[in-house]
Design a protein around this motif. Structure first.
Motif, PDB file in Angstrom:
ATOM      1  N   PRO A   1       0.835  -1.204   0.000  1.00 35.68           N
ATOM      2  CA  PRO A   1       0.000   0.000   0.000  1.00 35.68           C
ATOM      3  C   PRO A   1       0.870   1.255   0.000  1.00 35.68           C
ATOM      4  O   PRO A   1       1.842   1.343   0.750  1.00 35.68           O
ATOM      5  CB  PRO A   1      -0.801  -0.135   1.301  1.00 35.68           C
ATOM      6  CG  PRO A   1      -0.829  -1.597   1.579  1.00 35.68           C
ATOM      7  CD  PRO A   1       0.476  -2.136   1.083  1.00 35.68           C
ATOM      8  N   ALA A   2       0.540   2.222  -0.870  1.00 39.21           N
ATOM      9  CA  ALA A   2       1.399   3.383  -1.064  1.00 39.21           C
ATOM     10  C   ALA A   2       1.309   4.388   0.067  1.00 39.21           C
ATOM     11  O   ALA A   2       2.207   5.188   0.269  1.00 39.21           O
ATOM     12  CB  ALA A   2       1.039   4.064  -2.389  1.00 39.21           C
ATOM     13  N   GLY A   3       0.234   4.380   0.838  1.00 41.20           N
ATOM     14  CA  GLY A   3       0.082   5.358   1.902  1.00 41.20           C
ATOM     15  C   GLY A   3      -0.659   6.581   1.412  1.00 41.20           C
ATOM     16  O   GLY A   3      -0.833   6.826   0.214  1.00 41.20           O
ATOM     17  N   GLU A   4      -1.069   7.411   2.351  1.00 39.79           N
ATOM     18  CA  GLU A   4      -1.908   8.567   2.021  1.00 39.79           C
ATOM     19  C   GLU A   4      -1.135   9.572   1.172  1.00 39.79           C
ATOM     20  O   GLU A   4       0.006   9.925   1.475  1.00 39.79           O
ATOM     21  CB  GLU A   4      -2.370   9.237   3.318  1.00 39.79           C
ATOM     22  CG  GLU A   4      -3.353  10.385   3.090  1.00 39.79           C
ATOM     23  CD  GLU A   4      -3.866  10.963   4.394  1.00 39.79           C
ATOM     24  OE1 GLU A   4      -4.600  11.943   4.340  1.00 39.79           O
ATOM     25  OE2 GLU A   4      -3.522  10.420   5.458  1.00 39.79           O
ATOM     26  N   GLY A   5      -1.753  10.022   0.106  1.00 43.84           N
ATOM     27  CA  GLY A   5      -1.152  11.027  -0.750  1.00 43.84           C
ATOM     28  C   GLY A   5      -0.065  10.509  -1.677  1.00 43.84           C
ATOM     29  O   GLY A   5       0.605  11.296  -2.332  1.00 43.84           O
TER      30      GLY A   5
ATOM     31  N   THR B   1       6.661   8.650  -7.761  1.00 41.78           N
ATOM     32  CA  THR B   1       7.439   9.732  -8.371  1.00 41.78           C
ATOM     33  C   THR B   1       6.562  10.424  -9.402  1.00 41.78           C
ATOM     34  O   THR B   1       5.828   9.780 -10.142  1.00 41.78           O
ATOM     35  CB  THR B   1       8.729   9.205  -9.009  1.00 41.78           C
ATOM     36  OG1 THR B   1       9.405  10.293  -9.638  1.00 41.78           O
ATOM     37  CG2 THR B   1       8.448   8.156 -10.063  1.00 41.78           C
ATOM     38  N   GLU B   2       6.639  11.735  -9.441  1.00 42.53           N
ATOM     39  CA  GLU B   2       5.732  12.504 -10.290  1.00 42.53           C
ATOM     40  C   GLU B   2       5.936  12.228 -11.776  1.00 42.53           C
ATOM     41  O   GLU B   2       5.025  12.392 -12.582  1.00 42.53           O
ATOM     42  CB  GLU B   2       5.910  13.995  -9.995  1.00 42.53           C
ATOM     43  CG  GLU B   2       5.378  14.378  -8.614  1.00 42.53           C
ATOM     44  CD  GLU B   2       5.625  15.844  -8.302  1.00 42.53           C
ATOM     45  OE1 GLU B   2       6.318  16.514  -9.085  1.00 42.53           O
ATOM     46  OE2 GLU B   2       5.109  16.304  -7.274  1.00 42.53           O
TER      47      GLU B   2
ATOM     48  N   ASN C   1       2.591  19.266  -2.526  1.00 42.81           N
ATOM     49  CA  ASN C   1       2.618  17.795  -2.551  1.00 42.81           C
ATOM     50  C   ASN C   1       3.897  17.269  -3.183  1.00 42.81           C
ATOM     51  O   ASN C   1       3.872  16.361  -3.987  1.00 42.81           O
ATOM     52  CB  ASN C   1       1.410  17.261  -3.336  1.00 42.81           C
ATOM     53  CG  ASN C   1       0.108  17.664  -2.708  1.00 42.81           C
ATOM     54  OD1 ASN C   1      -0.142  17.369  -1.565  1.00 42.81           O
ATOM     55  ND2 ASN C   1      -0.713  18.364  -3.481  1.00 42.81           N
ATOM     56  N   LYS C   2       5.002  17.869  -2.840  1.00 43.21           N
ATOM     57  CA  LYS C   2       6.271  17.418  -3.429  1.00 43.21           C
ATOM     58  C   LYS C   2       6.622  16.045  -2.883  1.00 43.21           C
ATOM     59  O   LYS C   2       6.580  15.807  -1.702  1.00 43.21           O
ATOM     60  CB  LYS C   2       7.375  18.412  -3.116  1.00 43.21           C
ATOM     61  CG  LYS C   2       8.670  18.083  -3.876  1.00 43.21           C
ATOM     62  CD  LYS C   2       9.596  19.252  -3.858  1.00 43.21           C
ATOM     63  CE  LYS C   2      10.851  18.965  -4.644  1.00 43.21           C
ATOM     64  NZ  LYS C   2      10.586  18.751  -6.038  1.00 43.21           N
TER      65      LYS C   2
END
Length: 517
Positions: free
Chosen positions: A53-57, A85-86, A171-172
């Motif tokens: 699970p990636a976690g919140e945000g 990663t964006e 949200n960096k």
């Protein structure tokens, strides 16, 4: 009037597109195609990686790392899950667009389940196309309308850029999977490595596993084991060293930890875990080529249970020392039990282990991990109760299977000793799928076969009862590690007293004594 309508339509169209682009949600990535060239040679790679699970945000992605051969063919090195990663956001296809790949390595990432099954290199040309020689002609009557349209478009684009920069600042995200610079400083070398610092010479590969290769190595005059983790398994490397460095973790039946090192940078980075080296290797490999006496079986089983008991036990710290939390191994199997020269066991490989600190929850732990054939019914079923006790009982199920492996190769049994087989190998074969194990273990409640002649030996009979209570379908009914240790110790003492009694009654001295009476 016509101009007003045109402007209204243009503003509506551009505005809707901007709003739509800002609210589109990415595809949720839960699983990716998996490949690791390190473990592919051993034939034990999983084809599918289930993403944590990636976690919140945060978001999960899939990735591929490959090289191009001189003939244009692709040589894949890594495939799997990738965290947040964006550059990977909203990428439905896995495409590397770099024009000159560094070291001939190509990398792409994408979003969506199994999106990394197909991948490609599509370099974007760096030189702009030659300018057109045609000169556009604009009628004077339309020039004013065009200026207004361009003005509105410019305003909307500027607003979009400003909003994007604000959202990016809020949200960096760090490039956690393949960082160009490590956002978290690596832990310093252990004091022991500081004292005996010197070049580590890798000699030969002794084993390959899910998280990398284990080497026999030389550190000055001492033989050591070096477990090398590839970059995508950095988290397992960090987890292992965190477990090893806990206060009161040192124990004769836990693999001795010596230190960690990081070698290389960026995509070529490797993470080393240095431990004591044991020539006999894993219990699994030893049983393939050797049988056991009853005393050897008891020695291995007792020391293995002691190590598991120490792992599961929460130990309060003295004075200002922190406490040692209870730890669940989560991948307990004969491959992760090493044999010392004195035939005692020590437990290794804590890459999937989880700590249970007082007052803290298990967090977003993914329950269905480990090796399929050693998974407890509740793990295969996906019905884990996320409590410390539940995870410890999962370890005890696997402990019962390892006890079965020991008994199956013991010379004390009254019958032929079969070739070594893994648990359930007879029932589901050497490479079972998750569905195979679910059908066999959960639905049909199958367990490895206990041969009737094993019970002709009183010690083996007691060991069979112990393993059956360890792998009970009801997790609450399973034995604890301390209970297994006590049972093995009782059998060892009982059998030794029986041997002593036989020696005394069969000695020449006792025969003469009986004859004189």
């Amino acid at each position: 009037m016509e101009l007003s309508i045109v402007l209204l339509l243009l503003f509506t169209k551009l505005g809707c597109k901007f709003i739509q682009a800002s609210v589109i949600s990415s595809s949720v990535t839960t699983k990716c195609e998996h490949y690791n060239s390190t473990c592919a040679d051993s034939g034990h790679c999983d084809d599918i990686a289930v993403c944590e699970p990636a976690g919140e945000g945060k978001r999960n992605h899939c990735f591929v790392l490959w090289a191009l051969n001189s003939d244009g063919s692709k040589n894949v090195t890594l495939k799997g899950c990738f965290l947040n990663t964006e550059d990977c956001y909203d990428q439905n296809a896995c495409v590397d667009k770099s024009t000159s790949p560094k070291n001939n390595l190509l990398f792409c990432c994408c979003e969506g389940d199994m999106c990394n099954t197909n991948f490609t290199w599509a370099p974007v040309p760096t030189e702009p196309p030659p300018p057109s020689t045609a000169i556009p002609t604009i009628e004077a009557s339309n020039s004013f309308e065009l200026m207004i349209i361009l003005g509105f478009g410019a305003v909307i684009i500027i607003m979009g850029v400003v909003l994007w920069m604000i959202m990016r600042a809020r949200n960096k995200h760090n490039f956690n999977g393949l960082p160009t610079s490590d956002p978290h400083p690596l832990p310093p070398p252990s004091p022991m490595l500081d004292q005996i610092r010197g070049p580590i010479q890798l000699i030969e590969i002794k084993a390959r596993g899910r998280f990398g290769a284990v080497w026999r190595a030389q550190l000055k005059s001492e033989e050591v084991a070096v477990k090398i983790f590839p970059i995508q398994d950095k988290q397992s490397w960090q987890t292992e060293q965190e477990i090893f460095k806990l206060t009161n973790m040192t124990h004769p039946n836990i693999l001795e930890f010596m230190g960690v090192e990081k070698r290389g940078d960026n995509l070529q980075a490797e993470f080393w875990l240095i431990t004591a080296y044991h020539e006999k290797g894993s219990l699994c490999d030893f049983l393939k080529g050797h049988t056991l006496t009853w005393n050897e079986l008891c020695k291995i089983a007792e020391s293995m249970a002691k190590g598991l008991m120490h792992l599961h036990e929460a130990i309060p710290g003295k004075s200002n020392e922190p406490s040692k939390p209870a730890i669940a191994h989560r991948d307990f199997k004969s491959k992760n039990v090493l044999l010392k020269n004195d035939m005692t066991a020590c437990i290794a490989d804590f890459g999937l282990a989880i700590m249970f600190e007082a007052g803290k929850s298990c967090g977003d732990t993914h329950g269905q991990v480990g090796t399929r054939r050693y998974m407890a019914p509740e793990v295969l079923e996906g019905a884990i109760n996320f409590t410390p006790d539940a995870f410890l009982r999962i370890d005890m199920y696997a402990c019962g299977l390892v006890l079965w492996e020991l008994v199956s190769r013991c010379k004390a049994q009254d019958g032929p000793i079969p070739e070594y087989r893994l648990p359930f190998e007879e029932e589901v074969g050497p490479h079972p799928t998750l569905e195979d194990m679910q059908e066999s273990v959960v639905q049909n409640k199958v367990r490895p076969v206990i041969q009737k002649h094993w019970r002709n030996h009183p010690g083996l009979a007691a060991m069979c009862d112990t393993m059956e209570e360890c792998w009970d379908h009801d997790a609450e009914a399973r034995l604890s590690a301390s209970c297994v240790m006590e049972r093995v110790m009782v059998q060892t003492k009982y059998q030794q007293s029986m041997i002593n009694w036989r020696i005394e009654n069969e000695s020449p001295f006792n025969t003469q004594k009986d004859g004189s009476i």
